[in-house]
Design a protein around this motif. Structure first.
Motif, PDB file in Angstrom:
ATOM      1  N   LEU A 108      -1.258   1.607   0.858  1.00  0.00           N
ATOM      2  CA  LEU A 108      -0.260   2.675   0.741  1.00  0.00           C
ATOM      3  C   LEU A 108      -0.816   4.008   1.202  1.00  0.00           C
ATOM      4  CD1 LEU A 108       2.475   3.774  -0.374  1.00  0.00           C
ATOM      5  CD2 LEU A 108       1.315   4.030  -2.588  1.00  0.00           C
ATOM      6  N   ARG A 167      -1.144  -3.850   3.035  1.00  0.00           N
ATOM      7  CA  ARG A 167      -0.794  -3.456   1.668  1.00  0.00           C
ATOM      8  C   ARG A 167      -1.306  -2.066   1.309  1.00  0.00           C
ATOM      9  NH1 ARG A 167      -3.457  -7.678  -1.906  1.00  0.00           N
ATOM     10  NH2 ARG A 167      -2.582  -6.318  -3.518  1.00  0.00           N
ATOM     11  N   PRO A 172       0.209  -1.794  -4.851  1.00  0.00           N
ATOM     12  CA  PRO A 172      -0.273  -1.244  -3.584  1.00  0.00           C
ATOM     13  C   PRO A 172      -1.764  -0.927  -3.661  1.00  0.00           C
ATOM     14  CG  PRO A 172       0.919   0.433  -4.801  1.00  0.00           C
ATOM     15  CD  PRO A 172       1.097  -0.851  -5.565  1.00  0.00           C
TER      16      PRO A 172
END
Length: 307
Positions: free
Chosen positions: A168, A166, A80
């Motif tokens: 996080l 992607r 991540p």
């Protein structure tokens, strides 16, 4: 006895600024510190440990500013992405230097766990002039939206766009200062032709969560880490911090995307905006930087454990 605040020295009360007023405002802005010496040289010292990326360039008259981001050198596609941004408001010093301090002192702790992307000084023209706006009297932190009027915001969004799905966690590092009340809010009211309504500056650190997608556990994990370093802002007599209801100790909420705020640009599961108070007699510049750094670490730790 209550007295009306003095009129802002630029423009006519009740009338939004035009080109002449903006030009007069710009003529009053003076370079007070060096982006090259204080920020770019610090970034260059990280070159042996990170990948440095020039993601754009600002041009304001004769002034040119490379926009720099720092990436994990061991970037792994399966991991991540964690995004750290600072200096969206250039005058908010600990946002810039807290991000750089995090990279220098703590980034190695997360090797192999996350990919780090850090943009420590989003608004270098404003950093040098210790100002909130860019050279066009535009607030970059209300400009993170399609067709952004602020190149600072547009360039950062272009950098982040390929990674957006992607990401996080995104933490955007800010300060609330006494000059918000004495200069920047009066200037905003004058620019927009609106009356200035005085407010209070909270004494202490606080966070801004996303009212549209709140993450209360994430916010409290950061508060608990930061309160070991500096004090947390209390609510005022109305139960508010800077005009917004305090929803948990040291936490308020804004609709981040609707307002065009930097922290709302990714839609990441975990997002927050930090607000350090550097003008407190109870805080030093070193504490402010350390508070930002602790906030970043706590944010990453929580996101990894709960993402």
């Amino acid at each position: 006895m209550n007295t009306a605040p003095a009129a802002y020295p630029i423009g006519t009360p009740g009338e939004p600024w035009g080109d002449a007023e903006r030009a007069e405002w710009l003529s009053r802005q003076v370079r007070q510190r060096s982006y090259q010496a204080e920020v770019l040289m610090a970034i260059e010292r990280l070159d042996s440990r990170f990948d440095l990326e020039r993601y754009g360039e600002l041009r304001y008259g004769a002034d040119q500013y490379p926009l720099m981001a720092i990436r994990s050198r061991d970037w792994q596609e399966e991991l991540p992405v964690v995004l750290v941004t600072g200096g969206v408001h250039g005058y908010e010093t600990s946002g810039v230097h807290g991000a750089l301090q995090f990279l220098d002192e703590h980034a190695a702790d997360y090797e192999g766990q996350v990919n780090l992307l850090v943009a420590p000084c989003v608004s270098p023209w404003a950093y040098e002039r210790i100002h909130r706006w860019n050279a066009h009297a535009i607030d970059p932190n209300r400009s993170f939206r399609a067709d952004s009027p602020a190149e600072e915001a547009a360039a950062l969004m272009r950098l982040v766009a390929p990674l957006r799905d992607r990401i996080l966690m995104h933490i955007d590092l800010h300060e609330t200062t006494d000059t918000d009340e004495t200069e920047f809010r009066p200037a905003l009211a004058a620019r927009d032709g609106e009356p200035f309504e005085p407010g209070d500056i909270p004494d202490g650190f606080y966070l801004v969560d996303d009212s549209e997608r709140p993450s209360p556990g994430f916010q409290q994990a950061i508060i608990q880490a930061v309160e070991k370093i500096t004090h947390i802002a209390p609510a005022d007599a109305q139960g508010k911090i800077i005009g917004s209801p305090m929803v948990a100790p040291g936490v308020i909420e804004y609709p981040l995307q609707s307002l065009g705020l930097c922290a709302g640009m990714t839609g990441a599961p975990f997002t927050t905006t930090t607000e350090v108070y550097p003008d407190s007699p109870r805080a030093t510049p070193e504490q402010c930087n350390a508070a930002q750094t602790a906030a970043v670490c706590a944010a990453i730790d929580y996101a990894l454990a709960n993402g």
